[in-house]
Motif scaffolding. Structure first.
Motif, PDB file in Angstrom:
ATOM      1  N   ILE A   5      37.844  18.333  36.680  1.00 49.88           N
ATOM      2  CA  ILE A   5      38.407  19.664  36.890  1.00 49.88           C
ATOM      3  C   ILE A   5      38.133  19.998  38.354  1.00 49.88           C
ATOM      4  CG2 ILE A   5      38.430  22.057  36.139  1.00 49.88           C
ATOM      5  CD1 ILE A   5      37.010  21.068  33.548  1.00 49.88           C
ATOM      6  N   SER A   6      39.161  20.042  39.132  1.00 51.02           N
ATOM      7  CA  SER A   6      38.974  20.259  40.566  1.00 51.02           C
ATOM      8  C   SER A   6      38.508  21.678  40.854  1.00 51.02           C
ATOM      9  CB  SER A   6      40.289  19.988  41.291  1.00 51.02           C
ATOM     10  OG  SER A   6      40.192  20.426  42.619  1.00 51.02           O
ATOM     11  N   TYR A   9      41.228  24.150  42.257  1.00 51.01           N
ATOM     12  CA  TYR A   9      42.167  24.922  41.442  1.00 51.01           C
ATOM     13  C   TYR A   9      41.798  26.393  41.505  1.00 51.01           C
ATOM     14  CZ  TYR A   9      44.586  21.148  38.906  1.00 51.01           C
ATOM     15  OH  TYR A   9      45.380  20.111  38.565  1.00 51.01           O
ATOM     16  N   TYR A  10      40.519  26.659  41.266  1.00 44.95           N
ATOM     17  CA  TYR A  10      40.062  28.053  41.244  1.00 44.95           C
ATOM     18  C   TYR A  10      40.016  28.631  42.650  1.00 44.95           C
ATOM     19  CZ  TYR A  10      37.461  32.227  40.133  1.00 44.95           C
ATOM     20  OH  TYR A  10      37.085  33.530  40.010  1.00 44.95           O
ATOM     21  N   LYS A  12      41.528  27.732  45.438  1.00 46.00           N
ATOM     22  CA  LYS A  12      42.848  27.883  46.066  1.00 46.00           C
ATOM     23  C   LYS A  12      43.582  29.120  45.539  1.00 46.00           C
ATOM     24  CE  LYS A  12      46.177  25.049  44.873  1.00 46.00           C
ATOM     25  NZ  LYS A  12      46.777  23.780  44.526  1.00 46.00           N
ATOM     26  N   ASN A  13      43.414  29.382  44.247  1.00 48.87           N
ATOM     27  CA  ASN A  13      44.174  30.471  43.633  1.00 48.87           C
ATOM     28  C   ASN A  13      43.405  31.780  43.526  1.00 48.87           C
ATOM     29  OD1 ASN A  13      46.735  29.092  42.873  1.00 48.87           O
ATOM     30  ND2 ASN A  13      45.282  27.750  41.824  1.00 48.87           N
ATOM     31  N   ASN A  14      42.154  31.776  43.962  1.00 48.47           N
ATOM     32  CA  ASN A  14      41.336  32.997  43.879  1.00 48.47           C
ATOM     33  C   ASN A  14      40.609  33.225  45.194  1.00 48.47           C
ATOM     34  OD1 ASN A  14      41.350  33.903  40.843  1.00 48.47           O
ATOM     35  ND2 ASN A  14      41.270  31.673  40.879  1.00 48.47           N
ATOM     36  N   ARG A 285      35.783  34.003  33.203  1.00 54.42           N
ATOM     37  CA  ARG A 285      36.354  32.655  33.070  1.00 54.42           C
ATOM     38  C   ARG A 285      35.953  31.945  31.783  1.00 54.42           C
ATOM     39  NH1 ARG A 285      35.413  29.482  38.299  1.00 54.42           N
ATOM     40  NH2 ARG A 285      37.016  28.182  37.372  1.00 54.42           N
ATOM     41  N   GLU A 288      38.787  30.356  29.907  1.00 52.19           N
ATOM     42  CA  GLU A 288      39.305  29.174  30.622  1.00 52.19           C
ATOM     43  C   GLU A 288      38.452  27.943  30.267  1.00 52.19           C
ATOM     44  OE1 GLU A 288      39.156  29.745  34.836  1.00 52.19           O
ATOM     45  OE2 GLU A 288      39.177  27.595  35.192  1.00 52.19           O
ATOM     46  N   TYR A 292      39.347  24.393  28.305  1.00 54.65           N
ATOM     47  CA  TYR A 292      39.064  23.039  28.798  1.00 54.65           C
ATOM     48  C   TYR A 292      38.435  22.175  27.711  1.00 54.65           C
ATOM     49  CZ  TYR A 292      39.960  24.485  33.650  1.00 54.65           C
ATOM     50  OH  TYR A 292      40.549  24.923  34.801  1.00 54.65           O
TER      51      TYR A 292
END
Lengths: 387, 225
Positions: A5-6, A9-10, A12-14, A285, A288, A292
């Motif tokens: 899980i990169s 992801y979080y 970049k988007n937050n 989170r 989320e 996963y």
């Protein structure tokens, strides 16, 4: 499973959320380091006066008992008798003193003083006044290069290092603020808070001392000359050992209490902020992470994704802080510190260690809410009630 | 593929008024085909699906998947099943709110590379999302589009079994039938289990299983049989 899980992801988007944590950590580092940097200006400057200069030029303030001179006589024939006693004693000890290990030369001098004012407090600097020949020896010994003006030619004229000039705001031709009879005729560069001048030839020396030029290896002058048979038990030695003691007792110990209060205060505020922000992020989170695990990621994979996010956050905060701190220090150095003829040290290893320790401690503290959240992970169907 | 024996699921087992979600029944499911589960709310459809997919552990009974018990297995084996063998479409879409649609699909894949991304985009387009919608976050998509992203995520690793808990609940009839068309196509080589209240979408189902009070009732062959 092969995909991790990169953390990006979080991140970049937050960006806004992550930047709150990054900025909190970076601000802590910046405020702490810059505060310590400003406080270090005082300790670095006074260290230069008390220890660095004392490696090459030291003083002996002869005591009446060592001179076999009674201070009560001063009333009758004050300075003449004292000067005579000093010159007599100096005549006796000159050869063994000069031949002591690490001693290069010595003179009886009159001493004037100037003050160096740092960001906190001030400290005095001895200015030896000698005859022309000895003055040139001393200037040469201290590596002084004339920057502007001229060398002293008449009694009462002095040259000062450019740092002293900047610090006090002197100009060529000004009188020494501590003694109006002393005139500044030249500016030298030697890298020390140092100055010297011409004493009146054959006249009485006020505040006379023995000025000893050393090669940088003499720490305890009293002990050094004692080994060569010079015993001055009651006199005061302004040497490297004395400078180190004064630096520790008068400067560092008083500054360190301020630095500790600043450091602990900032640390508590930042630690609280970081932990509160992190816990709120983690709660947001939970679903989320439940998802996963429901689609086949292990709890361990989720845990390490959180750790990677935290590591990224901490490293980013640290790197931002490094860049900002270097810029701020450079600006402060140019606009304030150098302008005032003060010293500073960019690399503060103790402060850096303290900041890194706080980072590690915060990282450790954050393991508690992370572990709690990992423990709470359920499959997404069971988490439905929580969302 | 699945062989279920005497499966029982009791909620609030420690309480006096126990709730039997699954009352102890046997069930055999084939390797491929579209199987529909219908029944009123609380009949145990979702519980059965969660037990079959390892998300829930039944109170008693046996679930064999390809001849192997999947109730008492190691965590790593369970994770592997969820990852490689099973795909899920939940009642709620459960998309990750900060990720664009395409990333919500890629996150479920074995790899995260250009090929995986291409496949995720292909799946989403196949399910009716346009190129522009692939980069949108779930909050910017309609309910139907979100559900299609969830279906694409479930199909991301080409699972042998696709569990779909009311996959068309948020879709209009036209979209519902287009989604069911995709699932039907997928069921030709895989097993697709669909829970629904709307029997009309199961017109192409190979088998329809009715559930009542935690028990399986009538088993019918669908029109697709």
């Amino acid at each position: 499973m092969s995909q991790k899980i990169s953390a990006f992801y979080y991140i970049k988007n937050n960006k806004r959320r992550v930047s709150v944590l990054v900025i909190s950590l970076a601000m802590f580092s910046i405020v702490t380091y810059v505060s310590m940097f400003l406080l270090s200006v005082t300790s670095e400057t006074f260290e230069d006066i008390l220890t660095e200069t004392s490696r090459y030029i030291q003083y002996i303030q002869l005591d009446g008992d060592d001179l076999e001179y009674n201070y009560s006589d001063k009333q009758a024939a004050p300075e003449e008798v004292y000067n005579e006693a000093i010159n007599k004693k100096y005549g006796e000890i000159k050869n063994p003193l000069i031949n002591s290990k690490g001693v290069k030369d010595a003179f009886v001098v009159q001493t004037e003083y100037s003050y160096v004012t740092s960001l906190i407090g001030n400290y005095y600097v001895e200015i030896p006044m000698l005859n022309k020949t000895d003055m040139k020896i001393v200037l040469n010994h201290m590596g002084a290069v004339l920057d502007s003006g001229r060398l002293p030619e008449k009694a009462g004229e002095i040259v000062l290092d450019s740092m002293l000039i900047k610090n006090y705001g002197y100009k060529l031709g000004d009188r020494l603020s501590q003694n109006e009879d002393v005139k500044i005729v030249g500016i030298i560069n030697c890298g020390f808070y140092f100055g010297c001048g011409l004493a009146g030839q054959g006249s009485i020396f006020y505040n006379p001392m023995i000025c000893v030029l050393t090669d940088g290896t003499v720490r305890d002058l009293k002990d050094t000359i004692n080994k060569n048979g010079v015993s001055l038990e009651n006199s005061k030695f302004v040497d490297l050992k004395d400078g180190e003691i004064k630096l520790q007792d008068e400067i560092i110990s008083s500054i360190s209490s301020s630095t500790n209060i600043i450091f602990v205060g900032i640390m508590i505020v930042v630690a609280t902020l970081v932990v509160i922000v992190s816990i709120s992020y983690m709660r947001d989170r939970r679903s989320e992470w439940c998802l996963y695990t429901s689609i086949g990621y292990s709890r361990k994979a989720v845990y390490f994704s959180i750790i990677r996010e935290l590591v990224f956050t901490f490293i980013t905060a640290f790197l931002i802080a490094v860049v900002v701190v270097i810029l701020l220090m450079k600006i402060l150095d140019i606009l304030l510190i150098t302008g005032l003829g003060l010293q500073c040290e960019y690399f503060l290893s103790n402060t850096l260690n303290q900041i890194l320790c706080v980072y590690i401690a915060l990282f450790g503290i954050l393991q508690i809410p992370v572990r709690v959240e990992i423990f709470k992970i359920k499959t997404i169907d069971a988490a439905d009630d929580d969302i | 593929m699945f062989s279920v024996k005497n499966i029982t699921m009791i909620y609030d087992i420690e309480k006096e008024n126990k709730m039997y979600a699954l009352g102890g029944f046997d069930l055999e499911l084939p390797d491929t085909g579209l199987i529909g589960f219908i029944g009123p709310s609380g009949s145990g459809k979702s519980t059965l699906m969660y037990c079959l997919s390892t998300l829930k552990k039944p109170t008693a009974g046996e679930i064999l998947y390809n001849g192997k018990d999947i109730i008492n297995i190691k965590n790593s084996e369970r994770e592997n099943l969820r990852r490689k063998e099973f795909g899920f479409v939940f009642q709620r879409h459960f998309l990750i709110p900060y990720m664009p649609a395409v990333d919500n699909v890629v996150i479920a894949m074995d790899e995260n590379n250009a090929k995986a991304r291409e496949r995720a985009e292909g799946l989403l387009k196949e399910l009716g999302l346009s190129g522009r919608e692939l980069g949108k976050r779930p909050s910017k998509l309609s309910g139907g589009q979100r559900q299609r992203v969830a279906i694409a995520r479930a199909m991301a690793n080409r699972p042998s079994v696709l569990f779909a808990d009311e996959p068309t609940a948020a879709l209009d009839h036209e979209n519902a039938f287009s989604v069911m068309k995709v699932l039907k196509e997928y069921s030709k080589k895989h097993l697709v289990l669909v829970i629904t209240h709307d029997i009309s979408i199961l017109k192409d189902a190979d088998q329809i299983i009715e559930m009542w009070d935690g028990m399986t009732g009538t088993v019918k062959g669908g029109e697709g049989n």
